[in-house]
Motif scaffolding. Structure first.
Motif, PDB file in Angstrom:
ATOM      1  N   VAL A 148       4.363   6.783   4.609  1.00 35.96           N
ATOM      2  CA  VAL A 148       3.692   6.400   5.800  1.00 35.96           C
ATOM      3  C   VAL A 148       3.605   7.578   6.844  1.00 35.96           C
ATOM      4  CG1 VAL A 148       3.871   4.868   7.848  1.00 35.96           C
ATOM      5  CG2 VAL A 148       4.420   3.815   5.536  1.00 35.96           C
ATOM      6  N   ASP A 149       4.646   8.436   6.826  1.00 35.59           N
ATOM      7  CA  ASP A 149       4.861   9.388   7.748  1.00 35.59           C
ATOM      8  C   ASP A 149       3.726  10.481   7.196  1.00 35.59           C
ATOM      9  OD1 ASP A 149       6.318  10.138  10.242  1.00 35.59           O
ATOM     10  OD2 ASP A 149       7.112  11.699   9.060  1.00 35.59           O
ATOM     11  N   ARG A 150       3.617  10.599   6.118  1.00 36.91           N
ATOM     12  CA  ARG A 150       2.663  11.705   5.482  1.00 36.91           C
ATOM     13  C   ARG A 150       1.274  11.437   5.955  1.00 36.91           C
ATOM     14  NH1 ARG A 150       6.621  12.007   1.020  1.00 36.91           N
ATOM     15  NH2 ARG A 150       5.231  10.203   0.102  1.00 36.91           N
ATOM     16  N   PHE A 151       1.047  10.146   5.572  1.00 35.81           N
ATOM     17  CA  PHE A 151      -0.407   9.567   6.070  1.00 35.81           C
ATOM     18  C   PHE A 151      -0.684   9.589   7.594  1.00 35.81           C
ATOM     19  CE2 PHE A 151      -3.084   5.993   6.924  1.00 35.81           C
ATOM     20  CZ  PHE A 151      -4.299   6.509   6.377  1.00 35.81           C
ATOM     21  N   GLN A 152       0.248   9.215   8.264  1.00 32.31           N
ATOM     22  CA  GLN A 152       0.160   9.235   9.727  1.00 32.31           C
ATOM     23  C   GLN A 152      -0.131  10.497  10.278  1.00 32.31           C
ATOM     24  OE1 GLN A 152       3.292   6.727  11.154  1.00 32.31           O
ATOM     25  NE2 GLN A 152       2.203   4.973  10.625  1.00 32.31           N
ATOM     26  N   GLN A 153       0.555  11.232   9.897  1.00 36.50           N
ATOM     27  CA  GLN A 153       0.792  12.837  10.455  1.00 36.50           C
ATOM     28  C   GLN A 153      -0.510  13.764   9.691  1.00 36.50           C
ATOM     29  OE1 GLN A 153       2.564  13.130  13.065  1.00 36.50           O
ATOM     30  NE2 GLN A 153       3.215  11.220  12.662  1.00 36.50           N
ATOM     31  N   GLY A 154      -1.133  13.229   8.905  1.00 42.84           N
ATOM     32  CA  GLY A 154      -1.974  14.021   8.005  1.00 42.84           C
ATOM     33  C   GLY A 154      -3.437  13.777   8.730  1.00 42.84           C
ATOM     34  N   GLU A 155      -4.378  14.486   8.416  1.00 38.79           N
ATOM     35  CA  GLU A 155      -5.770  14.450   9.086  1.00 38.79           C
ATOM     36  C   GLU A 155      -6.246  13.098   9.261  1.00 38.79           C
ATOM     37  OE1 GLU A 155     -10.218  16.418   8.607  1.00 38.79           O
ATOM     38  OE2 GLU A 155      -8.513  17.045   7.261  1.00 38.79           O
ATOM     39  N   THR A 156      -6.229  12.460   8.226  1.00 43.00           N
ATOM     40  CA  THR A 156      -6.494  11.021   8.485  1.00 43.00           C
ATOM     41  C   THR A 156      -6.256  10.027   9.457  1.00 43.00           C
ATOM     42  OG1 THR A 156      -7.697  11.081   6.111  1.00 43.00           O
ATOM     43  CG2 THR A 156      -7.488   8.945   7.178  1.00 43.00           C
ATOM     44  N   GLY A 157      -4.579  10.119   9.249  1.00 38.98           N
ATOM     45  CA  GLY A 157      -3.994   9.440  10.347  1.00 38.98           C
ATOM     46  C   GLY A 157      -4.200   9.798  11.635  1.00 38.98           C
ATOM     47  N   GLN A 158      -4.354  11.056  11.955  1.00 35.61           N
ATOM     48  CA  GLN A 158      -4.355  11.627  13.431  1.00 35.61           C
ATOM     49  C   GLN A 158      -5.899  11.309  13.975  1.00 35.61           C
ATOM     50  OE1 GLN A 158      -2.260  13.208  15.575  1.00 35.61           O
ATOM     51  NE2 GLN A 158      -1.088  12.161  13.945  1.00 35.61           N
ATOM     52  N   GLU A 159      -6.765  11.131  12.749  1.00 33.36           N
ATOM     53  CA  GLU A 159      -8.084  10.936  13.347  1.00 33.36           C
ATOM     54  C   GLU A 159      -8.323   9.177  13.725  1.00 33.36           C
ATOM     55  OE1 GLU A 159     -10.558  11.511   9.870  1.00 33.36           O
ATOM     56  OE2 GLU A 159     -10.902  13.739  10.506  1.00 33.36           O
ATOM     57  N   ASP A 217      -8.085   4.664  -0.045  1.00 32.59           N
ATOM     58  CA  ASP A 217      -7.671   6.073  -1.028  1.00 32.59           C
ATOM     59  C   ASP A 217      -6.765   7.040  -0.403  1.00 32.59           C
ATOM     60  OD1 ASP A 217      -9.179   4.713  -2.946  1.00 32.59           O
ATOM     61  OD2 ASP A 217     -11.033   5.910  -2.667  1.00 32.59           O
ATOM     62  N   ALA A 218      -7.038   7.401   0.875  1.00 33.39           N
ATOM     63  CA  ALA A 218      -6.486   8.348   1.620  1.00 33.39           C
ATOM     64  C   ALA A 218      -4.899   7.808   1.918  1.00 33.39           C
ATOM     65  CB  ALA A 218      -6.989   8.739   3.038  1.00 33.39           C
ATOM     66  N   ALA A 219      -4.571   6.634   2.156  1.00 31.66           N
ATOM     67  CA  ALA A 219      -3.475   6.194   2.284  1.00 31.66           C
ATOM     68  C   ALA A 219      -2.612   6.091   0.953  1.00 31.66           C
ATOM     69  CB  ALA A 219      -3.583   4.647   2.761  1.00 31.66           C
ATOM     70  N   LEU A 220      -3.442   5.820  -0.086  1.00 33.68           N
ATOM     71  CA  LEU A 220      -2.659   5.873  -1.418  1.00 33.68           C
ATOM     72  C   LEU A 220      -1.959   7.164  -1.961  1.00 33.68           C
ATOM     73  CD1 LEU A 220      -5.064   3.249  -3.423  1.00 33.68           C
ATOM     74  CD2 LEU A 220      -2.438   3.198  -3.179  1.00 33.68           C
ATOM     75  N   LYS A 221      -3.002   8.169  -1.419  1.00 32.71           N
ATOM     76  CA  LYS A 221      -2.611   9.560  -1.911  1.00 32.71           C
ATOM     77  C   LYS A 221      -1.199  10.171  -1.083  1.00 32.71           C
ATOM     78  CE  LYS A 221      -7.191  11.226  -3.220  1.00 32.71           C
ATOM     79  NZ  LYS A 221      -8.382  12.023  -2.798  1.00 32.71           N
ATOM     80  N   SER A 222      -0.997   9.464   0.015  1.00 29.52           N
ATOM     81  CA  SER A 222       0.310   9.839   0.605  1.00 29.52           C
ATOM     82  C   SER A 222       1.485   9.305  -0.122  1.00 29.52           C
ATOM     83  CB  SER A 222       0.466   8.951   2.026  1.00 29.52           C
ATOM     84  OG  SER A 222       0.571   7.625   1.984  1.00 29.52           O
ATOM     85  N   ASN A 223       1.128   8.354  -1.280  1.00 25.92           N
ATOM     86  CA  ASN A 223       2.644   8.136  -2.101  1.00 25.92           C
ATOM     87  C   ASN A 223       2.713   9.019  -2.910  1.00 25.92           C
ATOM     88  OD1 ASN A 223       2.809   5.328  -1.030  1.00 25.92           O
ATOM     89  ND2 ASN A 223       0.958   4.564  -2.125  1.00 25.92           N
ATOM     90  N   GLU A 224       1.886  10.258  -3.245  1.00 24.15           N
ATOM     91  CA  GLU A 224       2.046  11.023  -4.104  1.00 24.15           C
ATOM     92  C   GLU A 224       3.094  12.243  -3.818  1.00 24.15           C
ATOM     93  OE1 GLU A 224      -1.888  12.372  -5.301  1.00 24.15           O
ATOM     94  OE2 GLU A 224      -2.389  10.673  -5.732  1.00 24.15           O
ATOM     95  N   LEU A 235       0.822  -1.273   0.042  1.00 30.04           N
ATOM     96  CA  LEU A 235       0.141   0.077  -0.133  1.00 30.04           C
ATOM     97  C   LEU A 235       0.838   1.293  -0.201  1.00 30.04           C
ATOM     98  CD1 LEU A 235      -2.906   1.263   0.056  1.00 30.04           C
ATOM     99  CD2 LEU A 235      -2.653   1.047   2.663  1.00 30.04           C
ATOM    100  N   PHE A 236       2.024   1.501   0.938  1.00 28.16           N
ATOM    101  CA  PHE A 236       2.653   2.542   0.880  1.00 28.16           C
ATOM    102  C   PHE A 236       4.055   2.197   0.200  1.00 28.16           C
ATOM    103  CE2 PHE A 236       0.365   2.280   4.872  1.00 28.16           C
ATOM    104  CZ  PHE A 236      -0.408   3.775   4.755  1.00 28.16           C
ATOM    105  N   ASN A 237       4.489   3.258  -0.528  1.00 24.98           N
ATOM    106  CA  ASN A 237       5.753   3.039  -1.566  1.00 24.98           C
ATOM    107  C   ASN A 237       7.027   3.021  -0.409  1.00 24.98           C
ATOM    108  OD1 ASN A 237       4.287   2.910  -3.600  1.00 24.98           O
ATOM    109  ND2 ASN A 237       4.603   5.252  -4.232  1.00 24.98           N
TER     110      ASN A 237
END
Length: 328
Positions: free
Chosen positions: A115-126, A320-327, A108-110
């Motif tokens: 991973v860090d972008r996803f976890q520290q973003g809004e969705t990851g914090q939720e 989808d939100a996790a996938l977008k963190s790869n961008e 899922l994560f490249n």
């Protein structure tokens, strides 16, 4: 005489209450890995910071290597008040909230930056708050790294895994992941993995470099395939009863110390990942197999249907939100 005795008793009780109230709050921090891993070092840094700043109010006792509880039991123990803090792998929260299974999805994560972008973003914090309804409080994410596959025989393509027994954490996603390549997944405690590998009761396992090296899995597994196929991260967690029971000012200071310790642990993780990989190569005990892009794509194609299998449980929006963190 009775009045004097009563007065003495009252004074004694008062002094006893004052002494009791002055005793530091104890935080028992339980984890399952060695002290020289990123998680082990993070826990010790947390202890150091808390006792340096709040030693008269809070003390921290760290129990590594499953000395107190294994990851399969620690959350239950926490809800009973037998331990105050732990950092189980994200897979361990499956029975508390299905949404955290997103972190187990293969390929899922490249990389760890995603991973860090996803976890520290809004969705990851939720997602840290997804345990609240079960009496647990997520306090932060701790990295360990991307997982590699070790085995008794070389694993280059999915067909090489067919019929082989792999130890996995308690995770339905990880079970489906190995079943997708014909493997036989076995849910076993981390504390038993070395013996299971050494006695060939299982054929292989999946772990980040730091776990493989610190637990000497490379000494009993002749081959490690560098797949970076999944993530092994942790969530530092406590019970709502303990956390909300702290005075507001004290809770803020404990959280500040924990945030600093987690940042320290994540930096160690990044540095140790490459160092432990090289140490394994230098040991000569295990061959590190670097697969080609074409071989890796075979693993991706074989395992990616697992996403669809768990889409309803996890939520397509979360994937989808996790996938977008790869961008980036």
């Amino acid at each position: 005489m009775r009045l004097l005795t009563a007065a003495v008793t009252t004074v004694a009780l008062t002094l006893g209450a004052q002494i009791a109230s002055a005793a530091p709050i104890e935080i028992k921090f339980s984890h399952v890995v060695a002290e020289n891993t990123p998680k082990g070092k993070m826990a010790l840094k947390f202890k150091e910071l808390v006792e340096e700043r709040m030693g008269d109010e809070v003390s921290v006792s760290v129990f590594p290597n499953s000395q107190l509880f294994g990851d399969d039991k620690v959350l239950e123990a926490m809800l009973l008040g037998d331990v105050q803090m732990a950092a189980p792998s994200l897979s361990k929260f499956q029975k508390y909230t299905p949404s955290l299974q997103v972190f187990d999805l293969p390929f899922l994560f490249n990389d760890m930056a995603a991973v860090d972008r996803f976890q520290q973003g809004e969705t990851g914090q939720e997602l840290l708050n997804s345990l609240n309804k079960r009496g647990l409080v997520g306090l932060g994410y701790l990295h360990n790294g991307m997982k590699q596959m070790s085995a008794n025989q070389p694993l280059r393509v999915p067909a090489d895994a067919d019929g082989k027994k792999f130890r996995i954490m308690t995770s339905d996603v990880l079970q489906a992941q190995f079943e997708a390549v014909g493997g036989v997944p076995l849910k076993k405690p981390f504390s038993e993995v070395f013996t299971l590998l050494q006695t060939k009761a299982i054929d292989g396992a999946e772990n980040p470099w730091s776990n493989i090296y610190s637990k000497k899995f490379h000494e009993v597994q002749p081959y490690i395939t560098e797949t970076n196929h999944g993530l092994l991260d942790y969530m530092v967690v406590t019970s709502a009863e303990f956390w909300n029971g702290l005075d507001d000012d004290l809770r803020v200071e404990v959280k500040k110390a924990l945030d600093e310790a987690i940042a320290y642990g994540n930096q160690i993780s990044q540095e140790q990942d490459a160092a432990d990989r090289q140490a394994i190569i230098d040991s000569g005990r295990s061959e590190v197999i670097e697969i080609t892009p074409e071989e890796r794509q075979q693993w991706v194609d074989a395992m990616k249907p697992v996403w669809k299998q768990f889409e309803d449980e996890i939520g397509s929006d979360l994937i989808d939100a996790a996938l977008k963190s790869n961008e980036g």
